[in-house]
Design a protein around this motif. Structure first.
Motif, PDB file in Angstrom:
ATOM      1  N   TYR A   3     -30.495 -19.371 -26.170  1.00 35.64           N
ATOM      2  CA  TYR A   3     -29.513 -18.707 -25.316  1.00 35.64           C
ATOM      3  C   TYR A   3     -28.481 -19.722 -24.843  1.00 35.64           C
ATOM      4  CZ  TYR A   3     -32.796 -14.804 -25.058  1.00 35.64           C
ATOM      5  OH  TYR A   3     -33.629 -13.754 -25.378  1.00 35.64           O
ATOM      6  N   GLN A   6     -24.281 -19.263 -20.430  1.00 38.48           N
ATOM      7  CA  GLN A   6     -23.772 -18.078 -19.727  1.00 38.48           C
ATOM      8  C   GLN A   6     -24.690 -16.869 -19.863  1.00 38.48           C
ATOM      9  OE1 GLN A   6     -22.116 -19.611 -22.214  1.00 38.48           O
ATOM     10  NE2 GLN A   6     -21.197 -18.157 -23.649  1.00 38.48           N
ATOM     11  N   ASN A   7     -25.683 -16.968 -20.760  1.00 39.96           N
ATOM     12  CA  ASN A   7     -26.649 -15.873 -20.930  1.00 39.96           C
ATOM     13  C   ASN A   7     -28.027 -16.224 -20.375  1.00 39.96           C
ATOM     14  OD1 ASN A   7     -24.832 -14.127 -22.244  1.00 39.96           O
ATOM     15  ND2 ASN A   7     -25.133 -15.208 -24.172  1.00 39.96           N
ATOM     16  N   GLY A  72     -29.884  -9.356 -24.343  1.00 41.34           N
ATOM     17  CA  GLY A  72     -29.253 -10.591 -24.785  1.00 41.34           C
ATOM     18  C   GLY A  72     -29.192 -11.683 -23.745  1.00 41.34           C
ATOM     19  N   CYS A  73     -29.949 -11.514 -22.676  1.00 40.11           N
ATOM     20  CA  CYS A  73     -29.945 -12.491 -21.588  1.00 40.11           C
ATOM     21  C   CYS A  73     -31.382 -12.931 -21.297  1.00 40.11           C
ATOM     22  CB  CYS A  73     -29.328 -11.870 -20.342  1.00 40.11           C
ATOM     23  SG  CYS A  73     -29.028 -13.015 -18.990  1.00 40.11           S
ATOM     24  N   VAL A 271     -28.121  -9.104 -14.789  1.00 44.16           N
ATOM     25  CA  VAL A 271     -27.360  -9.584 -15.955  1.00 44.16           C
ATOM     26  C   VAL A 271     -25.854  -9.513 -15.703  1.00 44.16           C
ATOM     27  CG1 VAL A 271     -26.779  -9.074 -18.359  1.00 44.16           C
ATOM     28  CG2 VAL A 271     -29.167  -9.061 -17.627  1.00 44.16           C
ATOM     29  N   SER A 276     -24.016 -17.032 -13.477  1.00 49.50           N
ATOM     30  CA  SER A 276     -24.788 -17.812 -14.442  1.00 49.50           C
ATOM     31  C   SER A 276     -24.815 -19.272 -13.990  1.00 49.50           C
ATOM     32  CB  SER A 276     -24.185 -17.689 -15.842  1.00 49.50           C
ATOM     33  OG  SER A 276     -22.834 -18.090 -15.836  1.00 49.50           O
TER      34      SER A 276
END
Length: 305
Positions: A3, A6-7, A72-73, A271, A276
């Motif tokens: 990852y 930012q994720n 996706g996080c 999310v 982040s």
């Protein structure tokens, strides 16, 4: 799976002992498919309370980290002890978290542990969410808990999710304030339903309050608000994100752990509305600046051994 920075989200769960922090982690792991069955503290089979003493006493003694992968996080959830005797572990977790989620019991709302968690987050200058747990248990009172919290901590507390209950006070669904939509959970999946008539006025009231909070996050939004223009969905999300980062907005979400109702909406909010790591203020430790740039040589901070 790897990852980018930012994720990634680093989230500390805080609050009074017995308010449901460890159960919330179980719900997140089960909902995202990391577990095929949801453990219970009373059964001694949860992921985070794995130590023999924790299982015996049915309390969290040491902070545990559980990675939750969602949309996706990667959300690194730090489950901290609620007992004051182990507050050192809470302080350790807050050194590496970008956000604290204060877990409150729907039966009591405000507690000593809640006040202490708020104080710790102020000391570390960290943004926060509030999560009201145990909505599906007897004597759970969302309205009472929300009113007590708002009276004590102020109008920065803004509900994103409120419960729907039947005449017997059983939670049957939730309302998403941001999108003015209601849902129930069917076989673990969110299913949209009409907003109940008795909730329409409440939803409008909370939505207007949310718009007002978002307007205060920038001059541009303030001008748009006073001109009578509606915010787009993206503008609302950005406004809440910026308000959370600055401490101007404290989103409140309620969930029912047993049915998982609302847990996915909490994850959605983490999310989309949580800063982040690369948005965190730069720190210097022993002459080394932690700048969170993944293109530079690795810098690691050991927060717990």
């Amino acid at each position: 799976m790897s990852y980018s920075v930012q994720n990634i989200r680093n989230v500390a769960l805080l609050g009074h002992g017995g308010n449901g922090k460890t159960s919330l982690v179980e719900s997140m792991l089960y909902l995202t498919g990391a577990l095929d069955r949801q453990g219970r503290t009373a059964d001694g089979n949860t992921v985070c309370d794995y130590d023999a003493e924790e299982i015996k006493r049915q309390i969290t003694i040491s902070t545990a980290v559980a990675p939750v992968e969602y949309n996706g996080c990667k959300i690194n959830v730090l489950d901290t002890p609620g007992n004051y005797d182990f507050s050192g572990d809470v302080q350790e977790a807050l050194r590496v978290a970008e956000l604290g989620i204060i877990v409150c019991d729907a039966k009591s709302g405000l507690s000593v542990g809640t006040e202490r968690a708020w104080k710790y987050l102020n000391e570390h200058k960290l943004p926060r969410f509030i999560y009201i747990s145990k909505m599906d248990e007897d004597n759970g009172d969302f309205n009472g808990a929300f009113a007590t919290l708002r009276e004590h901590f102020g109008r920065t507390i803004a509900p994103l999710v409120i419960p729907i209950w039947d005449d017997a006070k059983h939670v049957t669904g939730i309302v998403d304030i941001l999108n003015k939509r209601a849902y129930t959970l069917v076989d673990g999946q969110r299913q949209e339903i009409p907003v109940p008539e008795d909730k329409v006025a409440v939803v409008e009231e909370q939505y207007e309050a949310l718009m007002e909070s978002v307007a205060e996050t920038s001059d541009e939004f303030m001008e748009k608000f006073f001109s009578g223009e509606d915010f787009t969905h993206d503008e609302l999300v950005k406004g809440i994100h910026d308000g959370v980062a600055s401490g101007a907005i404290t989103p409140l979400v309620c969930c029912a752990n047993d049915t998982l109702s609302g847990v996915d909406m909490l994850l959605d909010a983490v999310v989309s509305m949580l800063p982040s790591p690369n948005e965190r203020k730069l720190e210097t430790l022993d002459g080394v600046t932690l700048d969170y740039d993944e293109n530079k040589p690795l810098k690691a901070f050991v927060f717990k051994t």
